[in-house]
Design a protein around this motif. Sequence first.
Motif, PDB file in Angstrom:
ATOM      1  N   THR A 130      47.156  30.799  32.326  1.00 11.49           N
ATOM      2  CA  THR A 130      46.580  32.271  32.511  1.00 11.49           C
ATOM      3  C   THR A 130      44.658  31.831  32.499  1.00 11.49           C
ATOM      4  O   THR A 130      44.612  31.396  31.103  1.00 11.49           O
ATOM      5  CB  THR A 130      46.764  33.686  31.452  1.00 11.49           C
ATOM      6  N   ASP A 187      39.008  39.662  28.622  1.00 16.65           N
ATOM      7  CA  ASP A 187      40.147  40.062  28.926  1.00 16.65           C
ATOM      8  C   ASP A 187      40.110  41.822  30.210  1.00 16.65           C
ATOM      9  O   ASP A 187      41.462  42.427  30.087  1.00 16.65           O
ATOM     10  CB  ASP A 187      41.067  39.757  28.974  1.00 16.65           C
ATOM     11  N   HIS A 192      41.285  33.216  31.450  1.00 17.76           N
ATOM     12  CA  HIS A 192      40.708  34.592  30.249  1.00 17.76           C
ATOM     13  C   HIS A 192      39.277  34.372  30.441  1.00 17.76           C
ATOM     14  O   HIS A 192      38.711  33.229  31.082  1.00 17.76           O
ATOM     15  CB  HIS A 192      40.652  34.094  28.513  1.00 17.76           C
TER      16      HIS A 192
END
Length: 291
Positions: A116, A16, A118
């Motif tokens: 999210t 990330d 990643h």
Amino acid sequence: MAAAPFHDRDGWVWMDGEFVPQREAKVHVLTHAMHYASCVFEGERAYDGEIFRSRDHSERLHKSAKILGFQVPYAVDEIERAKQELLNKMGFSDAYVRVLAWRGSEQLGVSAKSNTIHAAVATWQWGDYFADKMAGIRLTIAPWRRPAPDTAPCNSKAAGLYMICTLSKHAAEDAGFNDALMFDWRGQIAEATGANIFFVRDGVIHTPTPDCFLNGFTRQTVIKLAREKGIEVVERAIFPNELATFSEAFLTGSAAEVTPIREIAGMPFKPGKISEELVHGYSALTRRKNA
């Protein structure tokens, strides 16, 4: 001496957007990718400090993610920089590079659109996937088949598609073989558990049409290399009853590179002239800068 497990090694992982110590590169146990296989990846090799067909891999990562319904949060150029910076940080010249993107842990259910996304890059030093290549490897027939294109996202390098590969390779190893040949849902020859397959008959190379499995970059490279050497390559449907008619067979893949086969389920093959020529030709190509 056995190598240290991946979770207990010195070194770094790009994760990330940051470099984190390898021992700290972790995800939560309730990560969606772990439960529902919402993960895509690439396996690449670096030779003399340069990742072979690196940009092709980074672009395919994005395409794979799109097929699975999410977007990699880092542009192709950013992934490219991360891979090279990690290689440099690790001090590796020849290495394997693994890039992946996955859905995180905000939601845990079949639907997880708001999770999210990643991304990570890892690298390690890894020799030949199969030792003593020119001796040839032994394959059995996999108990699982490659699914039809309308039942699985076969154009994505999706982690979930490799479950049947792991099952098939474990079964092969338990039976004393190196790998397994997988058929597709029609009963045609498809590929091995993690590599594409080629056959030779009367100086002509035959390989299955990649309509339900990935058209690998090593596959594409070897086809081009063979044709440049004046060897005819035919892409077509290949059936199991043809196996006995071929004299040579070999696998191709980023990990496997070019690996000859000496047996498939009791049928002998001889790692011959064409296989050897492509083993050495591919090795020379990957060692040449900007190939």
